[in-house]
Design a protein around this motif. Structure first.
Motif, PDB file in Angstrom:
ATOM      1  N   CYS A   1      -4.663 -38.681 -11.860  1.00  0.00           N
ATOM      2  CA  CYS A   1      -5.858 -39.146 -12.546  1.00  0.00           C
ATOM      3  C   CYS A   1      -7.009 -39.301 -11.566  1.00  0.00           C
ATOM      4  O   CYS A   1      -6.827 -39.814 -10.474  1.00  0.00           O
ATOM      5  CB  CYS A   1      -5.547 -40.482 -13.223  1.00  0.00           C
ATOM      6  SG  CYS A   1      -6.871 -41.075 -14.278  1.00  0.00           S
ATOM      7  N   VAL A   2      -8.169 -38.846 -11.977  1.00  0.00           N
ATOM      8  CA  VAL A   2      -9.341 -38.954 -11.123  1.00  0.00           C
ATOM      9  C   VAL A   2     -10.258 -40.090 -11.562  1.00  0.00           C
ATOM     10  O   VAL A   2     -11.324 -40.281 -10.997  1.00  0.00           O
ATOM     11  CB  VAL A   2     -10.136 -37.629 -11.120  1.00  0.00           C
ATOM     12  CG1 VAL A   2      -9.296 -36.503 -10.519  1.00  0.00           C
ATOM     13  CG2 VAL A   2     -10.616 -37.268 -12.502  1.00  0.00           C
TER      14      VAL A   2
ATOM     15  N   CYS B   1      -5.460 -39.259 -20.525  1.00  0.00           N
ATOM     16  CA  CYS B   1      -6.159 -40.540 -20.610  1.00  0.00           C
ATOM     17  C   CYS B   1      -7.436 -40.421 -21.431  1.00  0.00           C
ATOM     18  O   CYS B   1      -8.108 -41.396 -21.676  1.00  0.00           O
ATOM     19  CB  CYS B   1      -6.468 -41.067 -19.213  1.00  0.00           C
ATOM     20  SG  CYS B   1      -7.717 -40.118 -18.349  1.00  0.00           S
TER      21      CYS B   1
ATOM     22  N   CYS C   1     -11.008 -35.368 -16.668  1.00  0.00           N
ATOM     23  CA  CYS C   1      -9.712 -35.733 -16.097  1.00  0.00           C
ATOM     24  C   CYS C   1      -8.606 -34.971 -16.807  1.00  0.00           C
ATOM     25  O   CYS C   1      -8.570 -34.927 -18.030  1.00  0.00           O
ATOM     26  CB  CYS C   1      -9.495 -37.231 -16.223  1.00  0.00           C
ATOM     27  SG  CYS C   1      -7.943 -37.751 -15.475  1.00  0.00           S
TER      28      CYS C   1
ATOM     29  N   CYS D   1      -5.233 -35.407 -16.185  1.00  0.00           N
ATOM     30  CA  CYS D   1      -3.915 -36.014 -16.010  1.00  0.00           C
ATOM     31  C   CYS D   1      -3.212 -36.143 -17.368  1.00  0.00           C
ATOM     32  O   CYS D   1      -3.819 -36.521 -18.356  1.00  0.00           O
ATOM     33  CB  CYS D   1      -4.034 -37.368 -15.340  1.00  0.00           C
ATOM     34  SG  CYS D   1      -4.613 -38.702 -16.391  1.00  0.00           S
TER      35      CYS D   1
HETATM   36 ZN   LIG Z   1      -7.531 -39.950 -16.077  1.00  0.00          ZN
END
Ligand SMILES: [Zn+2]
Ligand SMILES: [Zn+2]
Ligand SMILES: [Zn+2]
Length: 56
Positions: A15-16, A47, A52, A54
């Motif tokens: 996750c960024v 998310c 992002c 992830c």
């Molecule tokens: Zn994320």
């Protein structure tokens, strides 16, 4: 008085996202940006934050 918002990176390694400590979801002493990250993406759900990718 200055309002200080502390920002931390989500503890999910893929996750960024960066999240404010007051809004973060705490799980096992780590801070996550969302329930999906906190639960380690049980159903491969991301998310849902822009940019992002992830999702476990
Ligand atoms: Zn994320
Ligand atoms: Zn995250
Ligand atoms: Zn994640």
């Amino acid at each position: 008085m200055e309002a200080t918002v502390e920002m931390v990176k989500c503890a999910c390694s893929d996750c960024v996202c960066v999240v404010g400590t007051v809004k973060a979801i705490e799980r096992d002493g780590r801070l996550y940006c969302s329930d999906a990250c906190a639960d380690h993406h049980p159903e491969g759900a991301g998310c849902h934050h822009a940019g992002c990718e992830c999702h476990g």
